[in-house]
Motif scaffolding. Sequence first.
Motif, PDB file in Angstrom:
ATOM      1  N   GLY A 291       0.806  -1.214   0.000  1.00  0.00           N
ATOM      2  CA  GLY A 291       0.000   0.000   0.000  1.00  0.00           C
ATOM      3  C   GLY A 291       0.843   1.269   0.000  1.00  0.00           C
ATOM      4  O   GLY A 291       1.952   1.296   0.533  1.00  0.00           O
TER       5      GLY A 291
ATOM      6  N   GLY B 173      -5.750  -1.358  -6.892  1.00  0.00           N
ATOM      7  CA  GLY B 173      -5.569  -1.865  -5.534  1.00  0.00           C
ATOM      8  C   GLY B 173      -6.705  -1.469  -4.615  1.00  0.00           C
ATOM      9  O   GLY B 173      -7.690  -0.839  -5.030  1.00  0.00           O
TER      10      GLY B 173
ATOM     11  N   GLY C 191      -3.847   1.381  -3.091  1.00  0.00           N
ATOM     12  CA  GLY C 191      -3.037   0.446  -3.865  1.00  0.00           C
ATOM     13  C   GLY C 191      -2.643  -0.794  -3.100  1.00  0.00           C
ATOM     14  O   GLY C 191      -1.658  -1.453  -3.436  1.00  0.00           O
ATOM     15  N   ASN C 192      -3.411  -1.138  -2.077  1.00  0.00           N
ATOM     16  CA  ASN C 192      -3.090  -2.315  -1.265  1.00  0.00           C
ATOM     17  C   ASN C 192      -3.438  -3.616  -1.991  1.00  0.00           C
ATOM     18  O   ASN C 192      -4.415  -3.691  -2.745  1.00  0.00           O
ATOM     19  CB  ASN C 192      -3.875  -2.263   0.051  1.00  0.00           C
ATOM     20  CG  ASN C 192      -3.459  -1.100   0.919  1.00  0.00           C
ATOM     21  OD1 ASN C 192      -2.406  -1.106   1.518  1.00  0.00           O
ATOM     22  ND2 ASN C 192      -4.316  -0.076   0.979  1.00  0.00           N
ATOM     23  N   VAL C 193      -2.644  -4.643  -1.732  1.00  0.00           N
ATOM     24  CA  VAL C 193      -2.900  -5.984  -2.259  1.00  0.00           C
ATOM     25  C   VAL C 193      -3.488  -6.839  -1.140  1.00  0.00           C
ATOM     26  O   VAL C 193      -2.936  -6.883  -0.034  1.00  0.00           O
ATOM     27  CB  VAL C 193      -1.603  -6.628  -2.785  1.00  0.00           C
ATOM     28  CG1 VAL C 193      -1.874  -8.053  -3.269  1.00  0.00           C
ATOM     29  CG2 VAL C 193      -1.013  -5.779  -3.907  1.00  0.00           C
TER      30      VAL C 193
END
Length: 209
Positions: A109, A134, A147-149
């Motif tokens: 992130g 994300g 933008g976190n996975v």
Amino acid sequence: MEEFESQLSPVIKKNLTETLTQLNTKIEGMIGKIEGKGCGILTEFENINRVFSNLQLDAASFYLNSYLSPYTDVFEELTISVQNLSKRKHGGLIVVKRNDSLEDLMSSGIPVGAKLSPALLESIFYPGSPLHDGAVLVEENMIISAGNVLPLSKVTYNNQKLGTRHRAAIGISEQSDALVLVVSEETGKISFAFNGKLYPVQYGAPNIN
């Protein structure tokens, strides 16, 4: 969802009661047609199925706000954001932290550290944005990161193969008490994941034709 069963608002109760009453009338009409010539019975089944679906969606909207409101004061802003994303068919994935720590479940992130607003949230998920694929992490009234996975679930929903956003939403909800909002890029439909299950959402009262 049992924890909120006793908290149905008077408006929700009224809408559900009126819809079920109209549904009962439709069923009685179907019985009359079956006893008669049986004409138009398939159309009536389609109408009743649509009513049941709308009831489920309307109830899901109530539960969504019930789950969000104790953990954030900006649940109305979240609602506006996902509705706008839905109208434009911009995909979205928003994780709302509740009690459980999510540090070990999310990766890659980009820190944001800004108060949540529809404009900011929608800009993150604008197609072509570096962060739009994300997940956004929301804690209380703040956008913590974007933008976190997320971990992907392997389950199916209604025997259909799920896209990456929906699998990610279910995946993190399987491992935490987070609530995850999802907007489909293909259809614009809004869902939320909670406790490893996916619920479609509709804002507004059921529609009976």
